[in-house]
Design an enzyme around this catalytic site. Structure first.
Site, PDB file in Angstrom:
ATOM      1  N   LYS A  79       0.815  -1.225   0.000  1.00  0.00           N
ATOM      2  CA  LYS A  79       0.000   0.000   0.000  1.00  0.00           C
ATOM      3  C   LYS A  79       0.844   1.268   0.000  1.00  0.00           C
ATOM      4  CE  LYS A  79      -0.005  -1.324   4.647  1.00  0.00           C
ATOM      5  NZ  LYS A  79       0.001  -2.715   5.129  1.00  0.00           N
ATOM      6  N   GLY A  90      -7.333  -6.057   2.255  1.00  0.00           N
ATOM      7  CA  GLY A  90      -6.999  -7.468   2.179  1.00  0.00           C
ATOM      8  C   GLY A  90      -7.905  -8.252   1.259  1.00  0.00           C
ATOM      9  N   ASP A 133      -0.985   3.886   8.096  1.00  0.00           N
ATOM     10  CA  ASP A 133      -1.365   2.764   7.242  1.00  0.00           C
ATOM     11  C   ASP A 133      -2.692   3.070   6.546  1.00  0.00           C
ATOM     12  OD1 ASP A 133      -1.254  -0.394   6.664  1.00  0.00           O
ATOM     13  OD2 ASP A 133      -3.273   0.096   7.338  1.00  0.00           O
ATOM     14  N   LYS A 157      -3.928   3.771   2.359  1.00  0.00           N
ATOM     15  CA  LYS A 157      -5.045   3.079   1.726  1.00  0.00           C
ATOM     16  C   LYS A 157      -6.111   4.065   1.256  1.00  0.00           C
ATOM     17  CE  LYS A 157      -4.210  -1.010   4.581  1.00  0.00           C
ATOM     18  NZ  LYS A 157      -4.680  -1.806   5.737  1.00  0.00           N
ATOM     19  N   GLY A 176      -4.894 -10.501   7.870  1.00  0.00           N
ATOM     20  CA  GLY A 176      -4.547 -11.912   7.935  1.00  0.00           C
ATOM     21  C   GLY A 176      -3.999 -12.422   6.621  1.00  0.00           C
TER      22      GLY A 176
END
Length: 445
Positions: A125, A154, A220, A224, A321
Site C-alpha cells: 500500500k 486485504g 497505514d 489506503k 490476515g
C-alpha cells in the site's frame, strides 16, 4: 535481461480473445517475500491447482530458514528458492508477486521487472499510495500489468469492485474502516478494556507490530485512503498532506459517553470530492450505531462509496490476515494470467484539506471547581461554535472529573482553535480529546 523474442503471457493484451494456456506453456509465478502473506499465497496456489499457473521461484532473505519452515510444505519441490533478486529478474517468470513492502528496494525492483517484460502483482500500500501513478504509466509503456487489489482491505474486493463494478458511476465520497488492527483495538475497548491492555493483546496475536505507530497513528490507513481516492474519486493525493489523528488518546470512558449519544468509536478514513479539492482525514470518530461503519468488529474492514447515480455501496469482510490477503493476491494473479484489463479513467492531481463541517465530541478531564463550564462555553463562543449537549456521569472523583460537551456542526479548524484555548485553563488536567461525529449528511467546507 528477458529474451526479447519471448512473448510474456502476462503482458497487456493486443486483442480481446481469451488466452489458452497449456501444461507446456504455463504462466510462471515468482514470490518476493515468504512471510505471512507470501506463504499463504503459496498454500492457496498449491491447494487450488489453478490450470496454467505454476509457482516457480521464491525470493526471501534468510532463504534457507524460510525453506525449512513448516509453511514451506505447501511449496512444490521444483520451486527455485533464492536470496538474490537477480535470479528472479533474469528468469523466465511471467508475473512477479511483490510482498516485501515499503518503498525501498521494492520500487526499484518493480521498475526492473517492468523493463524485463514481467507483470507485477503487489500488496504494497505504501508503494501504490506514493508511486502508483508513476508505476502505472511505466508498466503501460512496457506493455505489462500492475495489479494491487490486496493493497486495501486485504480479502475484501473493494479495489476490483470499484474499478470494474462502479466505474460507470460518479463517486463523490468514500468512507470506512481500512485498518484491521485499529478496528480490533477499538471494538475491544467498546466492552470496557483499556487501550494499553488491548494493544498488548493485539501485539501478542500478531495484529499489531512491536512499534504500532503506523496503525494506531493512522499512517497505514492514510496510504489506503489515497489509493481509494485515486480509483474512486480519480484524484491523486499526496499522502503526507492527508490529516491523521491517533487512536491512542481514546479511553474506555469515551465509549461510555459515545453509547449515550447512540454512537460507538471507530478509526474512520474518509475522503470527499469538492470540485478540484478533496477533503480527507483519517481519525477516530464517533459513528452512529445506525451507520454500517459501526457494525464492523474485530479485524473486519468496511468501505462505503457514495455515487451520484448508484447511491451508497458497502464492501465488508475480513481485511487482515494471511489467507484473506492471499485471496486478493491470487485473484490478481489469475486476472493478469487471463489478460484481464482494469478500467482506466483519467486521474488528476488534487489539493487536499482536512477541513470538514461536522458536529464534534469534546471530552475534558478537570480538577472540578466553579466556572469550568462557563470558561469552556466562552472559548467555544469566541470562535463561533455552539454547544449542543453536556454530559457528566456520576461516580468519578472531583479532583479528576471527566465530562463531555458536543457541539453543533462547525469547521475542524474552528473547533481546534477553541480546544487550544480551553487546554490553557488552569482546571484542565490533560489536553481535551476532540473527535468528529460522523453523520450521514455532513458536508465538507
Amino acid at each position: 535481461m528477458a529474451n526479447p523474442r519471448r512473448t510474456s503471457a502476462a503482458r497487456r493484451p493486443k486483442t480481446t480473445s481469451t488466452p489458452k494456456h497449456t501444461a507446456a506453456a504455463p504462466v510462471k509465478i515468482a514470490l518476493l517475500g515468504f512471510g505471512t502473506v507470501g506463504s499463504a499465497v503459496a498454500r492457496v496456489l498449491a491447494e487450488s491447482k489453478f490450470p496454467g499457473i505454476e509457482l516457480t521461484h521464491i525470493f526471501n532473505r534468510s532463504v534457507e530458514r524460510k525453506r525449512a519452515s513448516d509453511a514451506a510444505r505447501h511449496v512444490p519441490a521444483s520451486v527455485v528458492w533464492t536470496a538474490d533478486f537477480n535470479d528472479i529478474l533474469h528468469s523466465d517468470v511471467d508475473i512477479v508477486v511483490e510482498l516485501i513492502g515499503g518503498l525501498i528496494p521494492a520500487e526499484a525492483w518493480l521498475r526492473q521487472c517492468f523493463a524485463a517484460g514481467k507483470s507485477v502483482v503487489t500488496a504494497n500500500k505504501q508503494l501504490i499510495a506514493y508511486r502508483g501513478v508513476a508505476l502505472a504509466r511505466l508498466c503501460a509503456k512496457h506493455s505489462v500489468q500492475l495489479m494491487h487489489g490486496a493493497a486495501v482491505a486485504g480479502g475484501v474486493p473493494v479495489i476490483a469492485g470499484v474499478l470494474q463494478g462502479l466505474s460507470g458511476d460518479q463517486i463523490t465520497r468514500i468512507s470506512g474502516i481500512v485498518n484491521g488492527t485499529c478496528n480490533y483495538i477499538l471494538s475491544r475497548m467498546e466492552t470496557g478494556a483499556s487501550y494499553a491492555a488491548v494493544l498488548a493483546d493485539a501485539q501478542a496475536l500478531g495484529y499489531a507490530e512491536a512499534d504500532p505507530s503506523a496503525d494506531v497513528d493512522g499512517f497505514d490507513a492514510r496510504a489506503k485512503l489515497c489509493i481509494l481516492s485515486r480509483i474512486a474519486l480519480h484524484a491523486e493525493l499526496d499522502p503526507d498532506q492527508v490529516a491523521t489523528q491517533t487512536i491512542s488518546a481514546v479511553e474506555a470512558v469515551d465509549f461510555a459517553y459515545a453509547k449515550e449519544l447512540n454512537c460507538t468509536i471507530r478509526q474512520v478514513s474518509r475522503a470527499q470530492l469538492d470540485g478540484k479539492l478533496v477533503h480527507a482525514r483519517v481519525a477516530p470518530m464517533l459513528v452512529p450505531h445506525a451507520s454500517p461503519i459501526a457494525w464492523s468488529h474485530g479485524t473486519q474492514n468496511m468501505v462505503v462509496t457514495s455515487g451520484r447515480f448508484g447511491g451508497d455501496v458497502v464492501f465488508s469482510g475480513h481485511g487482515a490476515g494471511g489467507e484473506p490477503t492471499a485471496v486478493a493476491v491470487v485473484s490478481d494473479i489469475l486476472a493478469v494470467a487471463q489478460r484481464s484489463v482494469a478500467v482506466e479513467l483519467p486521474v488528476r492531481r488534487r489539493q487536499v484539506t482536512g477541513q470538514f463541517l461536522a458536529p464534534h465530541y469534546l471530552r475534558f478531564v478537570v480538577d472540578d471547581k466553579p466556572g469550568i463550564v462557563a470558561g469552556i462555553a466562552g472559548a467555544l463562543a469566541s470562535v463561533g461554535a455552539n454547544i449542543d449537549s453536556l454530559i457528566q456521569h456520576p461516580g468519578y472523583p472531583k479532583h479528576r472529573l471527566p465530562f463531555v460537551i458536543t457541539t453543533e456542526p462547525c469547521l475542524t479548524s474552528t473547533i481546534e482553535k477553541a480546544v487550544t484555548a480551553i487546554a490553557k485553563l488552569d482546571c484542565m488536567l490533560e489536553r481535551p480529546l476532540c473527535l468528529q461525529i460522523l453523520t450521514i449528511d455532513d458536508k465538507a467546507e
